[in-house]
Design a protein around this motif. Structure first.
Motif, PDB file in Angstrom:
ATOM      1  N   GLU A  35       0.822  -1.213   0.000  1.00 42.07           N
ATOM      2  CA  GLU A  35       0.000   0.000   0.000  1.00 42.07           C
ATOM      3  C   GLU A  35       0.856   1.263   0.000  1.00 42.07           C
ATOM      4  OE1 GLU A  35      -3.051   0.019   2.958  1.00 42.07           O
ATOM      5  OE2 GLU A  35      -3.366  -2.154   2.850  1.00 42.07           O
ATOM      6  N   ASP A  36       0.319   2.311  -0.607  1.00 43.91           N
ATOM      7  CA  ASP A  36       0.890   3.650  -0.493  1.00 43.91           C
ATOM      8  C   ASP A  36      -0.247   4.654  -0.609  1.00 43.91           C
ATOM      9  OD1 ASP A  36       0.315   3.984  -3.228  1.00 43.91           O
ATOM     10  OD2 ASP A  36       2.382   3.573  -3.856  1.00 43.91           O
ATOM     11  N   GLU A  37       0.096   5.923  -0.764  1.00 42.32           N
ATOM     12  CA  GLU A  37      -0.943   6.968  -0.769  1.00 42.32           C
ATOM     13  C   GLU A  37      -1.894   6.864  -1.959  1.00 42.32           C
ATOM     14  OE1 GLU A  37       2.683   8.481  -2.924  1.00 42.32           O
ATOM     15  OE2 GLU A  37       2.278   7.425  -1.041  1.00 42.32           O
ATOM     16  N   ARG A  38      -1.504   6.127  -2.988  1.00 42.68           N
ATOM     17  CA  ARG A  38      -2.364   5.973  -4.176  1.00 42.68           C
ATOM     18  C   ARG A  38      -3.386   4.864  -4.036  1.00 42.68           C
ATOM     19  NH1 ARG A  38       2.200   4.435  -8.200  1.00 42.68           N
ATOM     20  NH2 ARG A  38       2.648   3.185  -6.341  1.00 42.68           N
ATOM     21  N   GLY A  39      -3.086   3.905  -3.162  1.00 40.05           N
ATOM     22  CA  GLY A  39      -3.940   2.733  -3.025  1.00 40.05           C
ATOM     23  C   GLY A  39      -3.085   1.513  -2.718  1.00 40.05           C
ATOM     24  N   TYR A  40      -3.278   0.444  -3.450  1.00 43.39           N
ATOM     25  CA  TYR A  40      -2.460  -0.743  -3.185  1.00 43.39           C
ATOM     26  C   TYR A  40      -2.299  -1.593  -4.442  1.00 43.39           C
ATOM     27  CZ  TYR A  40      -6.874  -3.427  -2.941  1.00 43.39           C
ATOM     28  OH  TYR A  40      -8.079  -3.992  -3.222  1.00 43.39           O
TER      29      TYR A  40
END
Length: 201
Positions: A35-40
């Motif tokens: 996961e990151d700030e964009r989604g996963y």
């Protein structure tokens, strides 16, 4: 929910991310999610691991997608194909039962809580032929993906088995009351294991 639910532990791990259950040929497949700030991004399974463990080829021929609304219950269904299943939306209680009369684990049941919600396993299941599966929607809708190694039109219908979800020998503790369930006519009329395999009792 008071019934015993499956939990993958290190002691049950057969290969990285693949865990055995008490039913022969039924494995839990861990989901690796990044996961990151964009989604996963997620890896939901590796077929070579399943092939190495089973000693048999798992070549996907068809990919199916079903949606089940709140309180829908589907089961118990077994087919003559291998499949990898996983939930992408919602939460499902899924009881798996060995309905293979020749199996050492005949009549055994393993309960899973799959999907995305409190206490649910995000991974999937590899299900060998003759193991009956089910979906009982706890938080709907439930989106359910399954990859199978035969085309539906080419399968042997003789391998299709429907067993009553209320079979007393399976003794599944459903998290919904019977009167709350939305069930198909086929599932309502499904026979018990004693009716289907009287010689095993």
């Amino acid at each position: 929910m008071f019934m015993k639910l499956y939990e993958p532990t290190k002691e049950l791990e057969l290969a990285e991310g693949v865990f055995k259950t008490s039913i022969k040929g039924l494995w839990y497949v861990e989901r690796k999610q990044f996961e990151d700030e964009r989604g996963y991004f997620a890896e939901v399974g590796h077929t070579h691991k399943l092939e190495n463990l089973s000693g048999e080829e798992f070549k996907v021929k068809q990919i199916n997608h079903s949606q089940s609304k709140q309180n829908v219950v589907r089961g118990m269904h077994a087919e003559d194909w291998k499949k990898l299943i996983f939930v992408t939306t919602g939460v499902s209680f899924s009881a798996m039962a060995d309905v293979r009369p020749e199996s050492d684990t005949f009549k055994q049941v393993v309960n899973f809580k799959l999907g995305f919600g409190e206490g649910a396993l995000k991974g999937g299941l590899f299900i060998s032929p003759g193991i009956a599966n089910s979906v009982c929607v706890l938080k709907g809708p439930v989106e359910y993906i399954y990859l199978v190694d035969k085309l539906y039109k080419d399968r042997d219908p003789a391998g299709d088995v429907a067993v009553s979800m209320f079979d007393k020998d399976l003794a599944i503790e459903w998290p919904l009351k019977r009167e709350e369930m939305i069930i198909s006519k086929r599932d309502t009329e499904a026979v018990t294991l004693r009716e289907k395999f009287p010689d095993k009792f």
